[in-house]
Design a protein around this motif. Structure first.
Motif, PDB file in Angstrom:
ATOM      1  N   ILE A   7       3.033   8.563  -9.048  1.00  0.00           N
ATOM      2  CA  ILE A   7       2.835   9.313  -7.816  1.00  0.00           C
ATOM      3  C   ILE A   7       3.370   8.471  -6.657  1.00  0.00           C
ATOM      4  O   ILE A   7       3.075   7.277  -6.544  1.00  0.00           O
ATOM      5  N   ILE A   9       3.509   8.463  -2.512  1.00  0.00           N
ATOM      6  CA  ILE A   9       2.995   9.065  -1.288  1.00  0.00           C
ATOM      7  C   ILE A   9       4.018   8.862  -0.185  1.00  0.00           C
ATOM      8  O   ILE A   9       4.334   7.731   0.179  1.00  0.00           O
ATOM      9  N   THR A  30       7.534  12.369 -12.088  1.00  0.00           N
ATOM     10  CA  THR A  30       7.220  11.787 -10.788  1.00  0.00           C
ATOM     11  C   THR A  30       6.757  12.872  -9.839  1.00  0.00           C
ATOM     12  O   THR A  30       7.390  13.922  -9.719  1.00  0.00           O
ATOM     13  N   ALA A 103      -7.167   7.308  -2.204  1.00  0.00           N
ATOM     14  CA  ALA A 103      -6.525   6.853  -3.444  1.00  0.00           C
ATOM     15  C   ALA A 103      -7.352   5.700  -3.990  1.00  0.00           C
ATOM     16  O   ALA A 103      -7.453   4.647  -3.360  1.00  0.00           O
ATOM     17  N   ARG A 105      -8.587   3.470  -7.633  1.00  0.00           N
ATOM     18  CA  ARG A 105      -8.287   3.128  -9.021  1.00  0.00           C
ATOM     19  C   ARG A 105      -9.543   3.243  -9.873  1.00  0.00           C
ATOM     20  O   ARG A 105     -10.588   2.658  -9.554  1.00  0.00           O
ATOM     21  N   TRP A 110      -5.010   5.966 -11.262  1.00  0.00           N
ATOM     22  CA  TRP A 110      -5.253   6.235  -9.849  1.00  0.00           C
ATOM     23  C   TRP A 110      -5.688   7.684  -9.692  1.00  0.00           C
ATOM     24  O   TRP A 110      -5.084   8.585 -10.246  1.00  0.00           O
ATOM     25  N   LEU A 112      -6.154  10.443  -6.768  1.00  0.00           N
ATOM     26  CA  LEU A 112      -5.836  10.764  -5.383  1.00  0.00           C
ATOM     27  C   LEU A 112      -6.495  12.091  -5.005  1.00  0.00           C
ATOM     28  O   LEU A 112      -6.462  13.046  -5.794  1.00  0.00           O
ATOM     29  N   THR A 121      -3.651  12.544 -10.506  1.00  0.00           N
ATOM     30  CA  THR A 121      -3.855  11.279 -11.197  1.00  0.00           C
ATOM     31  C   THR A 121      -2.540  10.735 -11.734  1.00  0.00           C
ATOM     32  O   THR A 121      -1.621  11.501 -12.067  1.00  0.00           O
ATOM     33  N   LEU A 125       1.044   4.088  -8.772  1.00  0.00           N
ATOM     34  CA  LEU A 125       1.114   4.670  -7.435  1.00  0.00           C
ATOM     35  C   LEU A 125       2.015   3.820  -6.552  1.00  0.00           C
ATOM     36  O   LEU A 125       1.927   2.585  -6.564  1.00  0.00           O
ATOM     37  N   LEU A 315      -0.002  -0.606  -8.410  1.00  0.00           N
ATOM     38  CA  LEU A 315       0.233  -0.175  -7.032  1.00  0.00           C
ATOM     39  C   LEU A 315       1.391  -0.949  -6.430  1.00  0.00           C
ATOM     40  O   LEU A 315       1.460  -2.170  -6.520  1.00  0.00           O
TER      41      LEU A 315
END
Length: 350
Positions: A7, A9, A30, A103, A105, A110, A112, A121, A125, A315
């Motif tokens: 994911i 953002i 993605t 967000a 964990r 993750w 969100l 999820t 991320l 992350l």
């Protein structure tokens, strides 16, 4: 609840570059989430006359060159059009009008949560937002008393509303100079800075500076500590400096305080002012990561090394200033950093 391998953002330049490189780094699904109604990041919200200081040949993202004359300096609207075409060009599921509020964990995943309650999820991320969401204005003595118009450059669009007024632009960077240059044509304008403006020639020896940065390797050199100590500078091929002079824009040392009518300059001179435009930058912010353990406790800034989070797994960050090099926050640099971050995140637990 939607699940993806990765994911991202943010659907601005950093997020789109990350999504474009995801598949080659092993991420088959993605998902890109963005709060705006269309891809493009912060570019659609910039002032109308914004022009890049890097030529088109150095302003493309991975896999799609910037169209048109490669030696021209694209405008804001051209960048917006390019980014939206790029979003159609890449193979990613882009969800706009989706504001991520949290967000966190949980084990290897993750979770969100969006403002409307939707949840997403993924094991990995990438945060590709944060640069232009929180405009900063310095605290000035007497600031609460000023009765004129006070706005950050983020809210400035064009000079027409300031015609015939006395205006001060605060800041010594590229945006401050561009804004002051065009305001000077319609308003009595000054630039106020704490240090003299540092001018850098745009085309030394007939070549754009970005050509030299790439040729010398400085564009990708890991010189973050050195760059953080450098003063603010302005790239110019001569036109903006000339415009300031032609339009009667003067450069002054920063005023010491505000009054109800205007400012007090360093020599104690009082002057009435109609408007102050603060071209004073932005504070990096990731509100959706609050409580995730990824941010420091003092300033809520990301804990990372080269864009890889150091306190939570799975992350990464892309698009932060000086993240890995001089060009990390630019159109020409986000692709390199996105590839670096994804290559390392792809080796972790999936």
């Amino acid at each position: 609840m939607d699940h993806a391998d990765l994911i991202v953002i943010g659907a601005g330049q950093a997020g789109l570059a990350t999504a474009a490189l995801a598949r080659r780094n092993g991420f088959t699904r993605t998902l890109v989430l963005d709060s705006a109604t269309a891809p493009g990041g912060s570019w659609p919200r910039y002032y109308d006359s914004l022009t890049l200081f890097s030529p088109a040949r150095h302003s493309g993202l991975p896999g799609l060159r910037f169209p048109g004359d490669p030696d021209r300096y694209p405008t804001r609207d051209e960048v917006v059009s390019y980014l939206r075409e790029y979003a159609r060009h890449i193979s990613a599921d882009i969800r706009t009008s989706t504001t991520v509020t949290s967000a966190v964990r949980h084990g290897d995943t993750w979770l969100l949560t969006a403002e409307d309650g939707r949840q997403f999820t993924a094991p990995v991320l990438v945060a590709a937002t944060g640069n232009y969401a929180d405009p900063t204005v310095p605290v000035m003595a007497g600031g609460g008393a000023f009765g004129g118009r006070s706005l950050h450059a983020a809210s400035y669009r064009s000079p027409e509303p300031f015609a015939g007024q006395r205006v001060i632009v605060v800041g010594g960077g590229n945006s401050a100079v561009q804004i002051a240059a065009e305001l000077g044509a319609v308003a009595r304008t000054s630039i106020a800075t704490r240090r003299p403006i540092g001018w850098i020639q745009q085309r030394p020896l007939g070549r754009d500076l970005h050509w030299w940065l790439q040729r010398t390797g400085l564009d990708v050199a890991p010189i973050r500590r050195l760059l953080l100590k450098m003063p603010v500078t302005v790239l110019d091929d001569g036109r903006y400096r000339a415009a300031l002079g032609d339009n009667g824009v003067d450069s002054r040392a920063m005023f010491t305080r505000l009054t109800d009518e205007g400012v007090i300059w360093a020599d104690d001179t009082k002057e009435p002012v109609d408007a102050i435009i603060w071209a004073t930058g932005y504070r990096l912010t990731f509100p959706y990561l609050a409580g995730s353990g990824a941010l420091d406790d003092d300033r809520a800034q990301p804990l990372h090394r080269g864009g890889i989070a150091t306190t939570v797994p799975g992350l990464g960050f892309v698009g932060m200033e000086f993240q890995r090099s001089f060009s990390s926050k630019t159109l020409r640099g986000v692709g390199r950093d996105a590839g670096y971050v994804l290559s390392r995140l792809s080796k972790g637990p999936r």
